[in-house]
Enzyme design. Structure first.
Site, short mmCIF file in Angstrom:
data_model
loop_
_atom_site.label_atom_id
_atom_site.label_comp_id
_atom_site.label_asym_id
_atom_site.label_seq_id
_atom_site.Cartn_x
_atom_site.Cartn_y
_atom_site.Cartn_z
N ALA A 208 0.85 -1.20 0.00
CA ALA A 208 0.00 0.00 0.00
C ALA A 208 0.88 1.24 0.00
O ALA A 208 2.10 1.15 -0.03
CB ALA A 208 -0.90 -0.02 1.23
N ASN A 209 0.28 2.40 0.02
CA ASN A 209 1.06 3.63 0.18
C ASN A 209 0.29 4.60 1.08
O ASN A 209 -0.80 4.30 1.54
CB ASN A 209 1.40 4.24 -1.18
CG ASN A 209 0.16 4.65 -1.94
OD1 ASN A 209 -0.60 5.50 -1.49
ND2 ASN A 209 -0.08 4.00 -3.09
N ARG A 210 0.90 5.75 1.34
CA ARG A 210 0.37 6.65 2.37
C ARG A 210 -0.74 7.58 1.89
O ARG A 210 -1.19 8.44 2.65
CB ARG A 210 1.50 7.52 2.92
CG ARG A 210 2.55 6.77 3.68
CD ARG A 210 3.58 7.77 4.19
NE ARG A 210 4.78 7.10 4.64
CZ ARG A 210 4.90 6.53 5.83
NH1 ARG A 210 3.89 6.55 6.67
NH2 ARG A 210 6.02 5.95 6.16
N SER A 211 -1.17 7.48 0.66
CA SER A 211 -2.18 8.43 0.17
C SER A 211 -3.49 8.31 0.96
O SER A 211 -4.00 7.22 1.16
CB SER A 211 -2.45 8.17 -1.32
OG SER A 211 -3.55 8.93 -1.72
N ALA A 274 -2.81 7.69 -5.90
CA ALA A 274 -1.42 7.22 -5.86
C ALA A 274 -1.47 5.75 -6.25
O ALA A 274 -1.77 4.87 -5.43
CB ALA A 274 -0.85 7.39 -4.46
#
Ligand code: CTP
Length: 404
Positions: A208-211, A274
């Site tokens: 995952a990512n921080r968006s 993102a």
């Protein structure tokens, strides 16, 4: 600047249990720069005190058609001076009186003595909301051009559950923005992607990512306020802006399918999501167990959705990307602008403080082909969204007239 800044809004509060929510509506309108003139009916004063609303509006609450020290004819003063009259909550009695032109108190007189747009936000018990007389009054008011912010379903006074609960303060303020703001995207089909994609490693784990999706949601809300039809392709479950069609997705592949299916009829596409650049080649169907040792997760590139859209872009379509950078912001974003055939890229220094992922504020640089970069200093994500939408409107105007 918000569409509400500098606008004079008469906030009418009538006697329902939801009157307490009018205080939050008033606070939000004032925060957006509006001048709020509060009027409470006699029944409203059974539910909230005038002192609270006076303190949070722009001037003291008005309650009386008579005995007004500042003017002998307050209703014409308030009605003629208003840019908007907003009644929240609006009871069945208020709707009936307004429909009939029965001007028996300060608020109903003000409603009759104005040429300003009017928004009513009904709130009442389900039986009342569904009563033929109320339905008829609402229909008639709508036909006359009155804007109606429909109540939600939910818990009502006394513990009942059903339709009739006052719309959220957020939805009410968004309606005021729609009515007072420029409608320069009316009928325009807009797709916005938001949030970070999640690519499965196994049945429980993801890359995952921080968006947070907040900037994409703000762009969607602003486009809606300007009259656009908005489809929000989202990986997050933030409260959806009122009026958006939300398509929930999780992975890059799902996002690609959802967007590509809708892209041919879109006038504007804003890729604020993102999207993961890499995903596990094959997700394990069960949970990978610890005792089997540290797994090696082989990654493969995901499709670049935006580059694909750029390669097949119809001439009338405005394509907007975001660039999340930690180094060489403008130079890197410029490369993406050209390579992906974009009309605009919003460059985001995600390493700076108060900027980018998860924050409520952002600072960006807007880059267009053949135009000087425009810097937007640290501002609320909604203000950044406004700057993005303003630029999209400019691009659409220049392509339609054939000049830049
Ligand atoms: N994007 C996309 N599909 C991908 C990756 C990115 O559509 N697989 C879009 C994003 O939504 C964004 C833009 O491309 O609008 C730029 O994304 P960004 O992550 O900044 O750049 P990348 O092209 O992925 O390059 P890098 O990660 O190397 O900076």
């Amino acid at each position: 600047m918000s569409a509400l800044a500098g606008k004079r809004i008469v906030l009418g509060v009538t006697g329902g249990i939801a009157a307490y929510k009018a205080i939050e509506v008033s606070r939000r309108l004032v925060d957006a720069g509006a001048h709020v003139v509060p009027i409470m009916t006699e029944s409203a004063q059974h539910f909230i005190g005038t002192t609270t609303l006076s303190a949070l509006a722009s001037e003291p609450v008005q309650t009386d058609l008579w005995h007004n020290p500042s003017t002998p004819i307050p209703h014409t003063k308030f009605g003629q001076g208003a840019d908007l009259i907003l009644v929240a909550p609006a009871t069945a009695k208020l709707l009936a009186a307004y429909r009939m032109g029965y001007s028996h108190d300060l608020l109903t007189n003000t409603l009759i003595a104005t040429r300003a747009p009017v928004i009513v936000c009904p709130a009442m018990h389900t039986e009342m909301w569904e009563h033929p007389s109320v339905i008829d009054n609402i229909d008639t008011l709508r036909q006359r051009g009155v804007h109606v912010v429909e109540p939600e379903s939910g818990r009502l006074a006394g513990g009942d559950v059903g339709a009739g609960r006052l719309a959220s303060p957020e939805a009410i303020v968004a309606a005021a923005e729609r009515v007072l703001g420029p409608r320069d995207l009316t009928g325009v089909q807009v797709i916005v992607s938001a949030g970070g994609t999640r690519e499965p490693i196994d049945a429980v784990r993801v890359v995952a990512n921080r968006s947070s999706g907040k900037q994409g949601y703000a762009v969607a809300a602003e486009a809606l306020a300007r009259g656009a039809d908005v489809t929000l392709v989202s990986t997050v479950s933030l409260p959806a802006p009122v009026g958006a069609i939300v398509v929930p997705v999780e992975t890059a592949a799902e996002m690609q399918a959802a967007i590509e299916q809708r892209a041919p009829s879109a006038d504007v596409i804003v890729m604020a999501a993102a999207v993961a650049d890499f995903r596990p080649v094959a997700a394990a169907s069960g949970k990978i167990k610890k005792q089997d040792g540290v797994p090696e997760v082989l990654l493969e590139p995901t499709p670049d959705i935006l580059a694909g859209l750029g390669a097949t872009k119809p001439a009338r379509q405005v394509l907007v990307g975001f660039a999340a950078e930690t180094d060489d912001l403008v130079a890197n974003a410029q490369i993406k602008l050209t390579k992906k055939n974009l009309d605009l890229i919003v460059a985001n220094d995600v390493g700076a403080s108060q900027v980018g992922f998860a924050h409520d504020t952002n600072a960006v640089t807007l880059l267009r082909p053949d135009a000087e970069p425009v810097e937007i200093d640290l501002a609320a994500k909604r203000d950044v969204a406004r700057a993005v939408i303003n630029t999209i409107v400019e691009i659409r105007a220049s392509t339609q007239t054939g000049k830049d």
